[in-house]
Design an enzyme around this catalytic site. Structure first.
Site, short mmCIF file in Angstrom:
data_model
loop_
_atom_site.label_atom_id
_atom_site.label_comp_id
_atom_site.label_asym_id
_atom_site.label_seq_id
_atom_site.Cartn_x
_atom_site.Cartn_y
_atom_site.Cartn_z
N CYS A 1 -2.28 9.09 2.17
CA CYS A 1 -2.28 8.71 0.89
C CYS A 1 -3.01 8.76 -0.18
CB CYS A 1 -1.78 7.09 1.29
SG CYS A 1 -3.32 6.34 1.80
N GLU B 1 0.72 -1.13 0.14
CA GLU B 1 0.08 0.01 0.02
C GLU B 1 0.99 1.09 -0.09
OE1 GLU B 1 -3.15 0.09 -0.12
OE2 GLU B 1 -3.69 -2.05 0.10
P1 NAD Z 1 8.29 4.84 4.60
O1 NAD Z 1 8.31 4.14 3.27
O2 NAD Z 1 9.50 5.90 4.71
O3 NAD Z 1 8.35 4.12 5.93
C1 NAD Z 1 7.28 3.21 6.15
C2 NAD Z 1 7.67 2.16 7.07
O4 NAD Z 1 8.90 1.19 6.44
C3 NAD Z 1 8.12 2.68 8.30
O5 NAD Z 1 7.95 1.74 9.47
C4 NAD Z 1 9.86 2.36 8.30
O6 NAD Z 1 10.51 2.08 9.26
C5 NAD Z 1 10.00 1.23 7.36
N1 NAD Z 1 11.18 1.11 6.57
C6 NAD Z 1 12.05 1.84 6.18
N2 NAD Z 1 13.12 1.28 5.23
C7 NAD Z 1 12.87 0.08 5.48
C8 NAD Z 1 13.20 -1.16 4.70
N3 NAD Z 1 14.41 -0.97 4.11
N4 NAD Z 1 12.84 -2.18 4.98
C9 NAD Z 1 11.70 -2.38 5.52
N5 NAD Z 1 10.99 -1.51 6.11
C10 NAD Z 1 11.59 -0.33 6.21
O7 NAD Z 1 6.95 5.59 4.56
P2 NAD Z 1 6.47 6.87 5.47
O8 NAD Z 1 6.86 8.04 5.22
O9 NAD Z 1 6.41 6.41 6.90
O10 NAD Z 1 5.02 6.87 5.10
C11 NAD Z 1 4.53 7.70 4.10
C12 NAD Z 1 4.11 6.98 2.89
O11 NAD Z 1 3.33 6.20 3.12
C13 NAD Z 1 3.57 7.94 1.86
O12 NAD Z 1 4.07 7.65 0.65
C14 NAD Z 1 2.24 7.64 1.77
O13 NAD Z 1 1.42 7.65 0.80
C15 NAD Z 1 2.26 6.10 2.13
N6 NAD Z 1 0.87 5.46 2.76
C16 NAD Z 1 0.28 4.68 2.06
C17 NAD Z 1 -1.03 4.40 2.52
C18 NAD Z 1 -1.94 3.22 1.59
O14 NAD Z 1 -2.73 2.76 2.06
N7 NAD Z 1 -1.67 3.27 0.46
C19 NAD Z 1 -1.47 4.69 3.63
C20 NAD Z 1 -0.88 5.58 4.38
C21 NAD Z 1 0.65 6.18 3.85
#
Ligand code: NAD
Length: 511
Positions: free
Chosen positions: A277, A243
């Site tokens: 998102c 997502e």
């Molecule tokens: P992010 O990708 O920076 O981090 C998301 C999660 O991934 C965090 O828990 C982080 O610690 C973890 N992470 C970071 N590096 C990793 C790795 N190498 N392996 C595994 N996990 C890792 O995202 P964010 O900044 O926390 O969230 C914002 C983004 O999320 C935006 O792009 C938003 O649109 C998206 N989002 C999507 C939805 C949806 O349902 N489609 C919902 C909410 C947010």
């Protein structure tokens, strides 16, 4: 309006601090879990999953209901943690708790029906009984973002648990405290204390979970991290549900109710300070009503209160995101966009004044990349065809919205997106029976709805021979004229034979 010191991302080697983005104050800390810690949590979850998967749907629903009630009893505490870690106003925090609980209730109530074994046509093998059944996967890893720290992961957690799995959840490093609280409540509510565990840390802990011996990973976050998760999961061929981000368009047609469309646009673009998102990130408005629409949006935006307990918009959660929003605004202004309110200079600490831009085009970052902030870029279009073409001119495809009269449903079908709201924004996220997810850079797989429950199962196909027939295809013991019979069957069933022709006529008659 309060201003905030920029919190320096945390961390001693052992613990991770969580900060209030509105004030910069540290509000708590959590352990940084290593690969060994994550593996141990997964091993405990596997033991819990064995018992949990053997329980009846009714027994699971009962425990999930107890969990839901315990969360509801702690709604104020959860909302307060959401406010303090994420920066959102009280009302938005409470709405987030309410929506998360709605999904938990729905998943628990719906799992049995969604996962009921289904008998399907056995086709040519009419002497068989053909059945599809759904079975729990085992242990599901959930990695969550910071923008909706409870609602978003619950979209995977509730459905995975209801389908009979155990869950290990890695919340965002910016919002771990709310997850730790939920895990405490889960440990008290479920007979199996390891059924829902939380591991904390930054990206490395998430990567450890993606590499661990889990049966599926449900990731919500940015497209860039989603790709890394998928690569790590590939090592064990762990299935992934992604997502990711969005660049959701809104189309406002000439026959739309301008005031209602403006009201929905302002909410859709600015709720959670635009950090959703499924935020409205781009608006395409018919020429005839463009000026009136812009005027109405600007008027409504100027009425909003930023910051404070009763504010409509809170602080941005992450200083890094403030920098991205500023960059998008500066890029748009440099390329000729007009600021109607707000702008790149109206940023103080983690607070951004909502910004309305006009005269935007697709060469600007604000129309192509995810802004994830309180920005409303509005573009005039000459026709609905142009609006649809521009709306679909994106690598993302998460949500979308249409405001129009009788052409609304037709326009909605033309939008290349996982979800569309008609004469509303974000409605699909609040309807638990509707699957939620995107296409392209917005990811794949679905949470919510029956599809979201089945997402956390393995599908099993069973073919049971109930009657023996003379021509048994699954045997080497065939009559000598078998090839002749098969040639006849091919012609009859699939070629020009009477049976095939009758079937084709029947299909046409049924439309
Ligand atoms: P992010 O990708 O920076 O981090 C998301 C999660 O991934 C965090 O828990 C982080 O610690 C973890 N992470 C970071 N590096 C990793 C790795 N190498 N392996 C595994 N996990 C890792 O995202 P964010 O900044 O926390 O969230 C914002 C983004 O999320 C935006 O792009 C938003 O649109 C998206 N989002 C999507 C939805 C949806 O349902 N489609 C919902 C909410 C947010």
């Amino acid at each position: 309006m309060a201003t905030a010191a920029t919190p320096t991302p945390p961390a001693t080697p052992e613990r991770l601090s969580s900060y209030n983005p509105a004030t910069g104050e540290p509000i708590g800390s959590v352990p940084i879990h290593t690969q060994a810690d994550v593996d141990a949590a997964v091993a405990r979850a596997r033991v819990a999953a064995e018992t949990w998967s053997g329980r009846s749907f009714a027994a699971r629903a009962e425990e999930l209901t107890a969990f839901r009630k315990a969360l509801a009893a702690s709604a104020d505490e959860l909302a307060e943690l959401l406010r303090r870690e994420n920066g959102k106003p009280e009302l938005e925090a409470l709405v987030e708790v309410m929506m998360a609980l709605g999904h938990l209730q729905h998943a628990a109530a719906r799992a049995e029906a969604a996962l009921a074994p289904r008998r399907v046509s056995a086709g040519l093998l009419a002497n068989f009984r053909a059945t599809i059944s759904y079975h729990p996967l085992g242990v599901v890893g959930v990695i969550g973002p910071w923008n909706y720290p409870l609602f978003t992961p619950m979209g995977s957690i509730a459905y995975a648990l209801a389908a009979g799995n155990a869950v290990v959840w890695k919340p965002s490093e910016l919002t771990p405290l709310v997850a730790v609280k939920v895990a405490e409540i889960a440990a008290r509510s479920f007979a199996l204390p390891d059924l829902l565990q939380v591991v904390t840390g930054a990206g490395a802990t998430g990567a450890a979970l993606a590499r661990a011996a889990i049966d599926k990973i449900a990731f919500t976050g940015s497209a860039a991290t989603g790709k890394r998760v998928m690569m790590a999961a590939a090592e064990r061929l762990t299935p992934v549900l992604l997502e990711l981000g969005g660049k959701d368009p809104m189309i406002v047609a000439e026959d739309a109710d301008v005031e209602k469309a403006a009201e929905a646009c302002v909410y859709g673009a600015l709720t959670n300070a635009g950090q959703a998102c499924i935020s409205v990130e781009r608006v395409y408005v018919a020429d005839a009503i463009h000026d009136r629409f812009v005027e109405e949006v600007v008027k409504q935006v100027r009425d909003l209160k930023i910051g404070g307990d009763d504010g409509h918009l809170g602080a941005m959660t992450s200083p890094a995101q403030v920098a991205i929003v500023k960059d998008h605004l500066e890029d748009a202004v440099a390329k000729g966009a007009q600021i109607r309110t707000g702008g790149p200079d109206a940023i103080a600490g983690n607070f951004i004044q909502p910004t309305v831009l006009t005269g935007v085009d697709h060469n600007m970052k604000v129309m192509r990349d995810e802004t994830f902030g309180p920005v409303i870029p509005i573009r005039r279009v000459a026709s609905i065809d142009e609006a649809v073409k521009l709306a679909n001119d994106t690598q993302y495809g998460l949500g979308s919205s249409v405001f129009a009269g009788k052409s609304a449903r037709r326009i909605a079908q033309l939008l290349r997106a996982g979800m569309t709201s008609i004469n509303s924004v974000m409605g699909f996220a609040g309807i638990p029976s509707l699957p939620f997810g995107g296409i392209g850079d917005s990811g794949f797989g679905r949470i919510h709805g029956d599809e979201g429950i089945r997402e956390f199962t393995r599908i099993k196909s069973t073919a049971e021979q109930v009657v023996s027939i003379p021509l048994n295809m699954m045997s080497f013991r065939q009559p000598t004229d078998a090839p002749k019979r098969i040639r006849g069957m091919i012609k009859q069933l699939y070629g020009d034979g009477m049976v095939a022709r009758a079937a084709d006529v029947w299909r046409k008659l049924r439309g």
